[in-house]
Each structure stands twice: as structure tokens, then as C-alpha cells.
Scaffold this active site. Structure first.
Site, short mmCIF file in Angstrom:
data_model
loop_
_atom_site.label_atom_id
_atom_site.label_comp_id
_atom_site.label_asym_id
_atom_site.label_seq_id
_atom_site.Cartn_x
_atom_site.Cartn_y
_atom_site.Cartn_z
N ARG A 46 -11.07 10.37 -7.84
CA ARG A 46 -10.98 10.44 -6.82
C ARG A 46 -11.06 8.86 -5.76
O ARG A 46 -10.00 8.29 -5.47
CB ARG A 46 -10.31 11.18 -5.92
CG ARG A 46 -9.89 11.48 -4.42
CD ARG A 46 -9.12 12.12 -3.89
NE ARG A 46 -10.00 13.30 -3.89
CZ ARG A 46 -10.94 13.83 -3.62
NH1 ARG A 46 -11.59 12.84 -3.06
NH2 ARG A 46 -11.79 15.02 -3.67
N TYR A 98 14.93 0.56 2.94
CA TYR A 98 15.28 1.39 1.87
C TYR A 98 15.38 2.66 2.22
O TYR A 98 14.51 3.75 3.19
CB TYR A 98 13.95 1.92 0.38
CG TYR A 98 13.47 1.96 -0.01
CD1 TYR A 98 14.44 2.37 -1.51
CD2 TYR A 98 12.25 3.92 -0.29
CE1 TYR A 98 13.68 3.27 -2.54
CE2 TYR A 98 12.40 4.48 -1.45
CZ TYR A 98 13.88 3.51 -2.88
OH TYR A 98 13.16 4.96 -3.54
N ASP A 170 7.33 -4.80 3.90
CA ASP A 170 7.86 -4.01 2.06
C ASP A 170 8.04 -4.93 1.79
O ASP A 170 9.15 -5.35 1.72
CB ASP A 170 8.54 -2.87 2.78
CG ASP A 170 9.41 -2.19 1.38
OD1 ASP A 170 9.08 -3.01 0.65
OD2 ASP A 170 9.26 -1.56 1.27
N LYS A 195 8.30 -1.42 -8.96
CA LYS A 195 9.84 -2.02 -9.30
C LYS A 195 9.44 -3.56 -9.94
O LYS A 195 8.85 -3.62 -11.15
CB LYS A 195 10.36 -2.72 -7.99
CG LYS A 195 10.71 -1.50 -7.23
CD LYS A 195 11.92 -0.30 -7.30
CE LYS A 195 11.60 0.93 -6.91
NZ LYS A 195 12.13 1.24 -5.70
#
Ligand code: PLP
Length: 379
Positions: A46, A98, A170, A195
């Protein structure tokens, strides 16, 4: 190192134990220590994973940042950024965000005492009217979805200079190939690597790139403390996708321009939204801050009904009807019934998001095939 070399080489070394040219997928949860605390920089997966570290170095170089921090999805990346805030803080965000970003802000962080203002930022200087001494973050998305408006990142950064706040961009729709917000004055860049970065519609992943060591320390702390880390296989897929980012985005931009030009000449089409058109009100800003105009094109129909849009959406062959964007394959979507269905119709119409608006994510297929596909569907 220039961009097209960075995508392939930045942060990537042959594996020291085998010489493997591709970064291995370190599918391990822990690392053996010689004696307590005597380890090779890796304790628990982690906290650190070598596949993830290679991707973080690469992304940091692509966005000219100080460091990058990777997450299990774009929204997990955004969640970590918003955790830099405390109750009572305010965020000023662009108004056509978004949908998932809007939901995370209002439905999750709103419950923890963070206040959000959604404002129209096409006049960048107008942001000053919304800044108070409680404003700790400005959140910009550009190009916007689905209207493909452009926000002037540099002008917004200059307008808020001197205030004690972070400017976050973003950068999912542009990708680092087209736009580097840190160079324009931003503090933090966020990506849904699902994306363009991943680029092959086979992984969900998110990334944050930061300008300073202070932000890197804070976000690595949140990454480890909260734990929304990506698996090593997903990091490998994004690393592999990035190796062709420049080729894919360049071709998507070329194809998008030809498709936008074709749509303009089609008698059934009413408006075409594409920042590459010289008469687009955002053209000059787009030209200044982006290398090209992107692979997204939106348009609506003279017959402005959901049925008219549906007739086209169900007829395309190469454009697949699906959410998401930025993959090698072309996608077609209907914002008013799909990605933006949760926004009331009057609100949608105010920004030009009509019932017949169709959004294209243009892929890297042969553009003649894509144009014939649209022509037949419109015909
Ligand atoms: C998809 C997307 C997100 C969310 O990313 P996920 O990887 O789906 O969590 C955030 N911002 C933009 C602009 C997006 O397109």
C-alpha cells in the site's frame, strides 16, 4: 528530454535483476527485510510498489511536476486532493464539471463542511468576485464536457495570485500531450488515466501531479493513510498506454478536425462544438494553451429531439455507443440521457446542452471510415 521521448523513457529503467526492458508487474503485498527496518526502500505494497513508482516518475515528467501520486481511479485521485481541505473551507469550481466530480463534491464532501461554488469562468478575471478568505481551492476542468468550452488556465492562476489557495486542473480531456497546467501556473493536475493516458479502454486509474515537495508529501501521506491505491497490473497497463500517448492523441486530433469539418457541411446538423474552428469563441485561448484542439467533438441536430438523436446513436457502426472517452476506438454518446441525465433539463439548456446533442470521442481509426459511418447514420 522532449515530450515524445519522455513518454517512453522518463522514470523507466531496465529491471536491475533481469534486464527486462518492460517495467515488471510487481505483484507482491510485502517485501523481505534483512533486519527490522533494514530494507530496500519497500516495506508494504500500500505504501510503495515499484511498478507504481515507475508510473509516478513518468507522469511527473510528462506534466513537468515535482512528483506524481497514483490512485485506483480518477475519482479516488480527486478524493485525495479534496482531503487537503478542512471543514469551513470553500472551493470555487467551473460550472460544467464531469458529473462524477460534481457528485463527489456536493454529495460527499458537502457533508463534511466543505462548501462549493460552481461558477462560469469563461471570463477568467471574474473569478475574483467569488474568492473569499475561506477559499482554499480553485477547481478547473478544460476543455469542458460536453460543450468543449475552454477556460484560460494562465489567466485564472494570475487572477488568484496572492491568495492562500491551490489551483487544481482536471486535465483528463486534454491529456499531458496537449496541455501542461503546471507550466501555466497551476499547483495540482489531476487525471482520470482511464481515458487518454491508458488509452485502450482496459483500465480504471487516476493520477495527481503536484508542483511542490510540500504537496507531494501531503498527498503521499493521504495515499498511504487512506489506501485507494491502484494495483500493479493497472499501473503496468497505464505505463504501456502512455508509450503511445503522443501518437494516439495526435491522430485523434487530426481525425477530430476532419470530422468536425464534415459535420459542419451536413444539412441535418445545427451546431458543431469544436475549439479548433477559427470562429469558435474559445479558439484563441485554446490555441495559446493547447498543442492541438483535442479528439472530442459535440454537435446537435436541426430536429432537436431525443428521438432524432437516438436514430443516429443506434445506427453508427464504428462509433460505439458507450460512456467514457480517450480510447483508440471511437465512441458516441448522448449527454442528456447518459452522462448528464442527472442535471435538470432547464440547466442543461442554459449551457447549450440540447436534447439532440451528441458527443463524439474520436479514435484513431481511418478517418474515411469514421466519416462514412456518420454520413450513413445521419443520412
Ligand atoms: C472519467 C473522468 C473522471 C473520473 O475518473 P474515473 O477514472 O472514472 O474515476 C474525472 N474527470 C473527468 C474529466 C473524467 O472524464
Amino acid at each position: 528530454m522532449k515530450f515524445n521521448t519522455k513518454v517512453i523513457h522518463a522514470g523507466i529503467e531496465p529491471d536491475p535483476t533481469t534486464g527486462a526492458i518492460m517495467t515488471p508487474i510487481f505483484q507482491t503485498s510485502t517485501y523481505v527485510q534483512a533486519s527490522p527496518g533494514n530494507h530496500k526502500g519497500f516495506e508494504y505494497a500500500r505504501s510503495q510498489n515499484p511498478t507504481r513508482s515507475a508510473l509516478e516518475k513518468n507522469l511527473s515528467a510528462l506534466e513537468n511536476g515535482y512528483d506524481a501520486i497514483c490512485f485506483a481511479s480518477g475519482l479516488a485521485a480527486m478524493d485525495a486532493i479534496l482531503k487537503l481541505l478542512s471543514p469551513g473551507d470553500e472551493v470555487v469550481a467551473t460550472n460544467d464539471l464531469y458529473g462524477g466530480s460534481y457528485r463527489l463534491m456536493t454529495k460527499v464532501f458537502g457533508n463534511y463542511g466543505i462548501n462549493f461554488r460552481f461558477v462560469e469562468l469563461e471570463d477568467a478575471g471574474s473569478i475574483r468576485d467569488h474568492i473569499t478568505d475561506k477559499t482554499k481551492m480553485v477547481w478547473i476542468e478544460t476543455p469542458t464536457n460536453p460543450m468543449l468550452n475552454i477556460i484560460d488556465i494562465k489567466a485564472v492562476c494570475e487572477a488568484v495570485k496572492g491568495n492562500d489557495l491551490y489551483v487544481v486542473v482536471d486535465n483528463t480531456f486534454a491529456s499531458p500531450y496537449l496541455q501542461n497546467p503546471i507550466n501555466l501556473g497551476a499547483d495540482i493536475v489531476m487525471h482520470s488515466a482511464t481515458k487518454y493516458l491508458g488509452g485502450h479502454s482496459d483500465v480504471v486509474h487516476g493520477a495527481v501531479i503536484v508542483k511542490t515537495e510540500e504537496l507531494a508529501d501531503k498527498l503521499h501521506f493521504i495515499q498511504n493513510a487512506v489506501g485507494a491505491v491502484p494495483g500493479p497490473q493497472d499501473c503496468f497497463l497505464v505505463l504501456r498506454g502512455i508509450k503511445t500517448l503522443h501518437l494516439r492523441v495526435q491522430r485523434a486530433c487530426e481525425n477530430a478536425r476532419k470530422i468536425a469539418d464534415f459535420l459542419l457541411t451536413n444539412e441535418k446538423v445545427e451546431n458543431v462544438y469544436y475549439p479548433g474552428f477559427e470562429d469558435n469563441p474559445n479558439h484563441e485561448v485554446a490555441k495559446r494553451q493547447m498543442k492541438d484542439f483535442g479528439g472530442m467533438v459535440s454537435f446537435d441536430l436541426k430536429e432537436d429531439t431525443i428521438d432524432a438523436a437516438n436514430a443516429i446513436l443506434s445506427k453508427t457502426h464504428y462509433f460505439s455507443l458507450a460512456e467514457s472517452l480517450g480510447g483508440v476506438e471511437s465512441l458516441i454518446g448522448h449527454p442528456s440521457t447518459m452522462t448528464h441525465a442527472s442535471i435538470p433539463r432547464e440547466e442543461r439548456l442554459k449551457v447549450g446542452l440540447t436534447d439532440s446533442l451528441i458527443r463524439l470521442s474520436v479514435g484513431v481509426e481511418d478517418v474515411e471510415d469514421l466519416i462514412s459511418d456518420l454520413k450513413a447514420a445521419l443520412g
